[in-house]
Design a protein around this motif. Structure first.
Motif: not given
Length: 435
Positions: A376-384, A409-411
């Protein structure tokens, strides 16, 4: 389609890094300044209206997308909403400049509006990395790709040994080709698959290679892995460090259209699970000439495709004992409202839906022979959070699991382009690229 012959040309100008996005950003700023630089009461009213519309867009867009129109199962990232809001404000400024102004001012307003909107679109693309180069924006190469021809004289067979111990030849050149995979058993009408054939596959005496099945995000289609995911470039890089060896990679379509969503399940919507596990597997075996030992196969995907990969691994560990989940969801979804998802796919039968979700299966069964790679990307907390929950459940169910966070990276497609090769490195002992 072989390695892009235009490499190094104007078509290879990056739209996500380097000078071009910066120049567009500067030009957009100048254009916005010119749109603001107009005196008079009409101008003040236009600016006020544009500002209000931009603010409302930023704060209400997710509500409209998720609740009112039910277009997506998850919210748009803040950065994307910001640039969409800027685009709405710019458009309002441009329209307002058409009133009570000279012909010259009107022409200037049109030019500045187009430039500023192009800047907003550019920044959204920088976030998602959908079009990495100028060439991918203006031409997808869809009409140039060769049709896949069934392997002549090479029959699929199950190999007990790793491919690295069976291959001593000279690699050829990789190819990307396309072929329809009919829904013979499922009745599903899929778009054509895209097939990556590694350098070893195109050699004079090719070995029987392992298989990787990939799925793109949703909305989207198989070609996204070729264009946005730069699949040929990534796998060529992997092959270069393995004497031409890489998985025969088949990017398949479990949705049938950009805006469709089958959730990779057999449901009231479609028999997508049957399509993936019967029609796709049977077609690859019959036509491509590969190693059919499923211990050497893997299923992977990005976003929707990552969710699909965990579904395949938990529902069919005999077919896909190795999987790659790149920024997938917690569970399959059509709507942000779970009730709507269950209603559309299972006539409201929540138990039937729950019985097929990865978290339910991981809580009920053990998978000691399964390996999974999560990212997952570091800038997508929900996906993390989703990645942590699902990967932890996978570990608790006996799977061998590793995770990776992609900095900055985000989503976006930056996640799969950064992690597909590390995922294959992790799975190499399973797939037979290392011993």
């Amino acid at each position: 389609m072989t390695t892009d012959p235009r490499r190094g040309s104007v078509a290879e100008l990056s739209l996500i890094n380097g000078w071009l996005p910066v120049v567009l950003l500067v030009l957009g700023g100048i254009a916005l300044f010119v749109l603001f630089a107009r005196g008079g009461r009409a101008s003040m009213i236009t600016i006020a209206v544009a500002a209000v519309l931009a603010v409302l867009t930023y704060f209400l867009l997710n509500w409209l997308v998720l609740t009112v129109f039910d277009l997506l199962p998850e919210p748009l990232p803040g950065t994307v909403r910001l640039w969409i809001a800027v685009g709405v404000g710019v458009f309002a400024l441009g329209v307002g400049s058409m009133f009570a102004s000279s012909v010259g001012r009107k022409v200037t307003a049109v030019v500045c509006t187009v430039v500023a909107l192009a800047t907003a679109a550019s920044q959204i693309n920088v976030y998602f990395e959908e079009y990495p180069t100028l060439g991918t924006l203006v031409s997808s190469d869809e009409n140039d790709v060769s049709a896949f021809a069934a392997a002549s004289g090479v029959r699929s067979a199950s190999e007990a040994t790793p491919v690295v111990t069976r291959w001593k030849g000279n690699p050829g050149r990789s190819r990307v080709e396309s072929a329809p995979i009919p829904g013979t058993v499922s009745g599903f009408n899929a778009r054509p698959a895209w097939i990556y054939l590694p350098p070893a596959y195109t050699s004079p005496n090719p070995p029987l290679l392992p298989v990787l099945i990939l799925v793109s995000g949703q909305p989207g289609g198989p070609q996204d892995w070729i264009v946005s995911g730069r699949l040929q470039q990534l796998l060529d890089g992997f092959a270069a460090t393995h004497n031409g060896l890489a998985p025969v990679t088949v990017v398949v379509d479990p949705n049938g259209a950009d805006d469709a969503n089958t959730m990779c399940m057999d449901s009231d919507i479609a028999k997508a699970d049957t399509y993936l596990t019967r029609d796709v597997v049977d077609w690859i075996t019959a036509n491509v000439g590969v190693d059919t030992n499923k211990a050497h196969w893997a299923f992977g995907g990005w976003s929707f495709g990552g969710t699909c990969a965990v579904q395949m691994a938990t529902r069919h560990p005999d077919l896909f004992p190795s999987f790659i989940d790149l920024a997938g969801e917690r569970e399959p979804a059509i709507s942000s409202d779970r009730t709507q998802t269950v209603q559309q796919a299972f006539h409201g039968d929540t138990a039937a839906f729950d019985a097929l979700t990865p978290l339910t299966l991981l809580s009920q069964k053990t998978y000691p022979d399964s390996w999974g790679f999560f990212a997952a990307g570091s800038d997508e907390p929900t996906t993390q959070q989703w990645m942590t929950e699902v990967s932890t459940a996978a570990k608790n169910a006996g799977m061998t699991v590793t995770t990776q966070i992609v900095p900055g990276q985000g989503h976006s497609w930056g996640v799969p382009t950064a992690t597909l090769v590390p995922a294959l490195d992790f799975l190499s002992p399973r797939m037979g690229f290392t011993t």
